[in-house]
Structures are given as structure tokens and as C-alpha cells.
Design an enzyme around this catalytic site. Structure first.
Site, PDB file in Angstrom:
ATOM      1  N   SER A 176       0.326  -8.174   0.925  1.00  0.00           N
ATOM      2  CA  SER A 176      -0.529  -7.095   1.405  1.00  0.00           C
ATOM      3  C   SER A 176      -1.332  -6.551   0.221  1.00  0.00           C
ATOM      4  CB  SER A 176       0.304  -6.025   2.112  1.00  0.00           C
ATOM      5  OG  SER A 176      -0.535  -5.122   2.775  1.00  0.00           O
ATOM      6  N   GLN A 177      -1.190  -5.269  -0.111  1.00  0.00           N
ATOM      7  CA  GLN A 177      -1.881  -4.804  -1.314  1.00  0.00           C
ATOM      8  C   GLN A 177      -1.376  -5.574  -2.537  1.00  0.00           C
ATOM      9  OE1 GLN A 177      -2.858  -0.456  -2.527  1.00  0.00           O
ATOM     10  NE2 GLN A 177      -0.907  -0.981  -3.487  1.00  0.00           N
ATOM     11  N   TYR A 186       0.818  -1.222   0.000  1.00  0.00           N
ATOM     12  CA  TYR A 186       0.000   0.000   0.000  1.00  0.00           C
ATOM     13  C   TYR A 186       0.849   1.270   0.000  1.00  0.00           C
ATOM     14  CZ  TYR A 186      -3.748   3.206   1.428  1.00  0.00           C
ATOM     15  OH  TYR A 186      -4.655   4.232   1.500  1.00  0.00           O
ATOM     16  N   ASP A 232      -2.314 -11.191  12.373  1.00  0.00           N
ATOM     17  CA  ASP A 232      -2.163 -10.021  11.498  1.00  0.00           C
ATOM     18  C   ASP A 232      -3.188  -8.961  11.889  1.00  0.00           C
ATOM     19  OD1 ASP A 232      -1.866  -8.174   9.473  1.00  0.00           O
ATOM     20  OD2 ASP A 232      -1.875  -9.642   7.857  1.00  0.00           O
ATOM     21  N   HIS A 248       1.644  -8.980  10.146  1.00  0.00           N
ATOM     22  CA  HIS A 248       1.415  -8.734   8.728  1.00  0.00           C
ATOM     23  C   HIS A 248       2.513  -9.281   7.811  1.00  0.00           C
ATOM     24  CE1 HIS A 248      -0.727  -6.974   5.478  1.00  0.00           C
ATOM     25  NE2 HIS A 248       0.187  -6.075   5.199  1.00  0.00           N
TER      26      HIS A 248
END
Lengths: 284, 309
Positions: free
Chosen positions: B171-172, B88, B258, B288
Site C-alpha cells: 500500500s503506502q 498509510y 482492489d 487491497h
């Protein structure tokens, strides 16, 4: 015994003198209602760094009656500085600095990634990180001046910038250190295979004639050189593979310092760091 | 705020009836802008083993998107390709280390990231809630297309074997991996999605106080009247609603602690993935980074080598 790089004291004394001249300068403060919540009020603060550079930081202040322990979050390597974490906002007055070149502090100069680590090399006088250190010192001074901050309980967290700030500002009582880039880098430049450290190797491969000057400049930023001046209680964390670099640092720090090897289970490692900080700052 | 049994979580994301039509229209609109791919050598990041380039192409709305491209120097014959999609807030990963393992690697900076932010620059925080209550202008409409066109960019390079192109990210980047595997099903040969973000988005925001999802909590605290409209918009963008299309071999990893992308949403999206060749790796006491420090990256590279080399 830590060997101090040549010119180390004069280089950093010059910088601290420049920053001291900015003490008491105007700080613009504006609430950010979108980031204010039930545990803390959030503000955006703008102030000048050296060279009249416009800097930005988030300031969060816990709800309730202060003063509160104070935490400076020195920026990590990257373009974005986030709003402080929920649990930290609830416990401390937090300043999260955006150094020059990072988003929100990039109106004059925008840092490149990769690229920032070698910006201004090979000379120490033009190396961008000297100004970035100055930004951190300014941010600490701004934090200290906040009426909500308990100046007897000041902590700094982060990587190399946190270590350098703690060394140059004896009022820092606690230091939480992780993710160091400069520790031992000057002696290992050709071996640095992973970014961001690999930026140094890229630079020296392209400009081999500058290799010695680059190494001299980087040695001025090695936290080991600052360690004798760090009087804060310190926790250094890192992976087992970094032990050979980090243990000498821990041993050289003047304050009470300890080294924690990360387990690789990031939740446990994060909890250990936050617990250490809250216990030292008397929040638990 | 996590639940006691994250593996049983049922996503509240609902696929709208015109979901497919909306994305077909978006992709058709994009076709009005030729990609105009360009590569410029980057000597500063090149080595005797790897050639590095700065890349540009046009995407949705005609915006110029940047990326980094790296390939083994002097490679003989078609190369397997890897698309690396970013997280992100961070900047794109520089791909030389992966290229030195024998891949042609593209690492994209979708709109809003440095070098792709001349026109669109909502910032961080900011991107997640930018026009969140307007389906047609929500930030991720163009952003998602940027990732798809990044795949097309790599897939179209003459030195890349288009039957052996994988996608990976965390993640993203995990979300964009799932997106590309869905909307480029049949072309993506293998995928690895770590700690996928943008899955069951409304649920995730209620399960955490960490950014980026905290941006949604901030937004709904200030604008509570916009919550339901935003929910309806997000159903068009929720990765959970794409993944039934995935057909390629795929691995997913999640951290069971997470706080950024709650494991509830990771379990749910994994269940919804259409591929029969899928595997979930779960990591106890990990947040995460989801096992990265416990050797998961080695698992990812072994998986890619098995399917692409």
C-alpha cells in the site's frame, strides 16, 4: 459447556454499572462538512466515558428519511479509526468509535503500538482493556439515543470488543465478528509469535512471575466466556487455521450463529460479510 | 468503479520539466541536517534470538523520525538488510519476526505517525490532502525524504552489508518501496512493492470511493477550484513519475478487485518501472491485501532470500 472464569460476573457487572451511571450524558455533535457527501452526512461526536474520559466517534447518517438500521463499528487494534466506508454510510446510521488512547481520543492518554495489549497488566482491575470495553458500551448507548437510529435493528461489527459489547448489551440484534485477538490467548501466551498477539508473549517473557495473573486477566476478555450471553444473530469469520478456536465460540453463542471460513480472496470474503449484514438489517 | 480492462489503463500523471531539479533540491536541502542516527536497546521486545532497538534520526526540515530496528542476536559477519516501509494509517510493523529469519530489519515511522508526530501531525484522514495545492509544503515532501533516510540509516549500520539491502512494503509501503528503489537506484538490491499507493493519484481518486483516496474526493468536493492546482502539485509526487529510474530486481503484486488502490494504477506503474528484472503478480477476486492470504508473503521472502542471502 463454557467454563466461566473466576470473578467474571462481578468484574463485568461492576463495569456495566459504571457505564449505566453515564446514561443520558451530554453528547456534543458537530457536522464535518469535508466528510459529508451525496450519500450521508458526517458528524464528529464527543462524549464522556468512564472516569470522565473525553471520547470521539464519527457518526454518519444516510441521506433521506429514517429511521435507519444502526451499526456500531468497534475499533480495530491500531492508532487510527477511519471514516466509515462509503457503502455502510449509504445504508446505516454508523458510529465509528475511537476508544481512549486512539487518535482523536488521545488528549489524556495516547496508546502505544506495540504496547496497548499489555497496558495495565497483570491485574484485571488495572488492565486498560476494561476501560476500552466501557468506551464501546458508551458508544452503543450514544448510537441508541440517536433519533435517526432504528433501535430494533442494531448491529455491531468488529473483533473482541464487538463480541463483548453484544454480550453486555442484549439490544444488539446482529453481530459481525472477525479478527479476534483474545480468543484462546490466555492458554497460548508463549506460542504467540506474530504481533499484535506477541505482545502478550513479550510481557510474560519479561515478567515470568506474573504469568498466571496475566492468563487469569486475559481469560476475562475471551469472547468464549461471553458467548452464552450473546443473543444476537452472529456471523464469525476467520481463516481455516483458526477453526479450532472459532468453532467452539460459534457453538457457545446463544443466538443463531454461523462460522464462515475465509477463502483468502479478500474481495469475496468482504462481500460475503457485507451481504450478510445488509440482509439481516433488511437493507437489500 | 473499476474499468473493464485495467491492464490497458494509461496514467494521466505527467512528469514536470523540473521534476528532477525539484527532488535534487529537496535532497540537497535535507543534507543540511546531519542524520544523527541513534539506537537504544529495547529489552521488552528482545528475545534470545533477536535484539530489538528503538531508532531515531533527523530528516527533512530537521524533524526527528522514529523507527524500530531488530537484528539476529550474535550474528557472525555482515547481515543482509531489509527496510520495511509502512502503510498509510497503521503503525509500523515491529520487525522481530523478520529479523529471526536472518535479516537486519528497520521499520520506519515517517513524520505524522506515532513517535514521529511531535511537530507534524495532520492525522488520518488528513495526510493525503495536507497542503495538496502547494508543491513546496505538500505533506509528502518530507514524508518521502523520511523513507529515503530510513534506507540510508539501515544501509549505514556497521553490521549491514550495503550490497545486500532490500526494501519491501504494501500500500503506502508499496509506494515508498518504489520511491526508495528509484531515488536510491544502484543501492537497493531488491524490492517488493504490494498494492502500490500514490500511483496515478488523480486517476485513482476517480476510480474509487474508498479511503485514503476518498480524502481527495472529499477535498475537491469542498474546494473544486483547487483541483487543477492540486493536479499540478501531485505530478511532482506521483510515484508513477519516479519509477523509470528503478534498476534493481523487483516484484509487484496487486489485487484485481482492489478498491483502495485500483489495479489500473498498479498495472500502469508496473509498466513504467525501468528495471528489466521485474515481475507482476496479479490476484483475482482479491482486494487491497492483494494475495497476502494466498501465500504471496512466501513469494516475497523467497525473492528476498534469492537476492540478498
Amino acid at each position: 459447556m463454557t467454563q466461566t472464569p473466576q470473578g467474571f460476573d462481578s468484574y463485568w457487572q461492576g463495569l456495566t454499572d459504571e457505564v449505566s451511571a453515564l446514561a443520558g450524558g451530554h453528547v456534543e455533535i458537530e457536522e464535518v462538512p469535508l466528510r459529508t457527501n451525496e450519500v450521508a452526512t458526517a458528524y464528529g461526536i464527543t462524549f464522556s466515558g468512564t472516569g470522565d474520559y473525553p471520547l470521539f466517534a464519527y457518526l454518519t447518517v444516510p441521506r433521506g428519511k429514517g429511521p435507519f438500521p444502526a451499526l456500531l463499528q468497534t475499533p480495530a487494534y491500531g492508532s487510527v479509526v477511519g471514516v466509515p466506508a462509503h457503502e455502510r454510510r449509504a445504508r446505516y446510521v454508523v458510529v465509528a468509535l475511537c476508544h481512549r488512547g486512539q487518535r482523536l481520543a488521545d488528549s489524556v492518554y495516547s496508546a502505544e503500538y506495540p504496547g496497548l495489549l499489555t497496558d495495565g497488566l497483570p491485574d484485571a482491575s488495572t488492565y486498560r482493556w476494561r476501560e476500552i470495553v466501557a468506551d464501546c458500551l458508551r458508544a452503543l448507548d450514544v448510537l441508541k439515543d440517536r433519533p435517526e437510529a432504528d433501535t430494533s435493528r442494531i448491529a455491531v461489527s468488529g473483533g473482541d470488543l464487538a463480541a463483548i459489547t453484544a454480550a453486555l448489551r442484549p439490544e444488539v440484534r446482529y453481530l459481525l465478528l472477525s479478527g479476534l485477538i483474545f480468543r484462546g490467548a490466555s492458554a497460548r501466551i508463549p506460542e504467540l509469535a506474530a504481533y499484535p498477539d506477541r505482545e502478550f508473549a513479550d510481557y510474560v517473557r519479561n515478567y515470568p512471575e506474573h504469568a498466571d495473573r496475566v492468563a487469569e486477566t486475559l481469560s476475562l476478555f475471551d469472547p468464549l466466556a461471553f458467548a452464552p450471553n450473546i443473543r444476537a444473530r452472529t456471523l464469525v469469520t476467520g481463516v481455516e487455521g483458526a477453526r479450532a478456536l472459532l468453532e467452539p465460540l460459534v457453538e457457545a453463542i446463544s443466538g443463531d450463529a454461523e462460522f464462515r471460513v475465509n477463502t483468502g480472496r479478500s474481495h469475496l470474503d468482504h462481500e460475503a460479510e457485507e451481504t450478510w449484514l445488509t440482509e439481516r438489517l433488511g437493507v437489500l | 468503479m473499476s474499468t473493464t480492462s485495467p491492464e490497458t489503463h494509461k496514467s494521466s500523471a505527467v512528469k514536470p520539466g523540473d521534476f528532477d531539479a525539484f527532488w535534487a533540491e529537496t535532497l540537497a536541502d535535507t543534507e543540511t541536517f546531519p542524520m544523527d542516527p541513534r539506537l537504544e536497546p529495547l529489552p521488552m521486545r528482545s528475545t534470545p534470538e533477536v535484539e530489538a532497538f528503538e531508532a531515531h534520526y533527523l530528516s527533512y526540515g530537521g524533524l526527528e523520525i522514529a523507527g524500530w530496528y531488530a537484528r539476529p542476536r550474535g550474528a557472525d559477519g555482515p547481515l543482509p538488510g531489509l527496510l520495511h516501509v509502512p502503510g498509510y494509517a497503521g503503525e509500523p510493523f515491529f520487525p522481530s519476526p523478520l529479523a529471526s529469519q536472518g535479516y537486519a530489519v528497520f521499520s520506519v515511522a515517517p513524520r505524522g505517525k506515532l513517535r514521529s508526530n511531535g511537530v507534524f501531525n495532520p492525522g488520518y484522514p488528513g495526510l493525503l490532502t495536507h497542503n495538496i495545492d502547494d508543491r513546496d509544503t505538500y505533506a509528502y515532501r518530507g514524508f518521502y525524504v523520511d523513507a529515503l533516510r530510513a534506507f540510508d540509516f539501515l544501509d549505514g549500520l556497521p553490521e549491514v552489508d550495503s550490497t545486500r539491502v532490500g526494501v519491501l512494503g504494501s500500500s503506502q509501503g508499496g509506494a515508498l518501496t518504489l520511491l526508495a528503489s528509484s531515488l536510491r537506484a544502484g543501492k537497493v538490491a531488491a524490492a517488493s512493492a504490494g498494492a502500490p499507493y500514490l500511483c496515478s493519484m488523480m486517476d485513482a481518486a476517480s476510480l474509487t470511493r474508498s479511503y485514503p483516496y476518498e480524502e481527495m474526493n472529499d477535498y475537491f468536493r469542498l474546494y473544486p477550484e483547487r483541483r487543477e492546482k492540486a493536479r499540478a502539485v501531485l505530478d511532482y509526487y506521483d510515484i508513477h513519475n519516479f519509477v523509470d529510474r528503478i534498476t534493481c530486481p523487483i516484484i509487484v503484486n496487486i489485487g484485481l478487485k482492489d478498491d483502495v488502490c485500483p489495479p489500473e494504477t498498479g498495472y500502469a506503474v508496473f509498466d513504467a518501472i525501468g528495471s528489466t528484472e521485474k515481475r507482476l503478480y496479479t490476484y483475482e477476486d482479491c482486494s487491497h491485501e492483494s494475495g497476502a492470504a494466498l501465500g504471496h508473503n512466501d513469494i516475497v521472502m523467497a525473492f528476498m532470500a534469492e537476492h540478498l542471502k
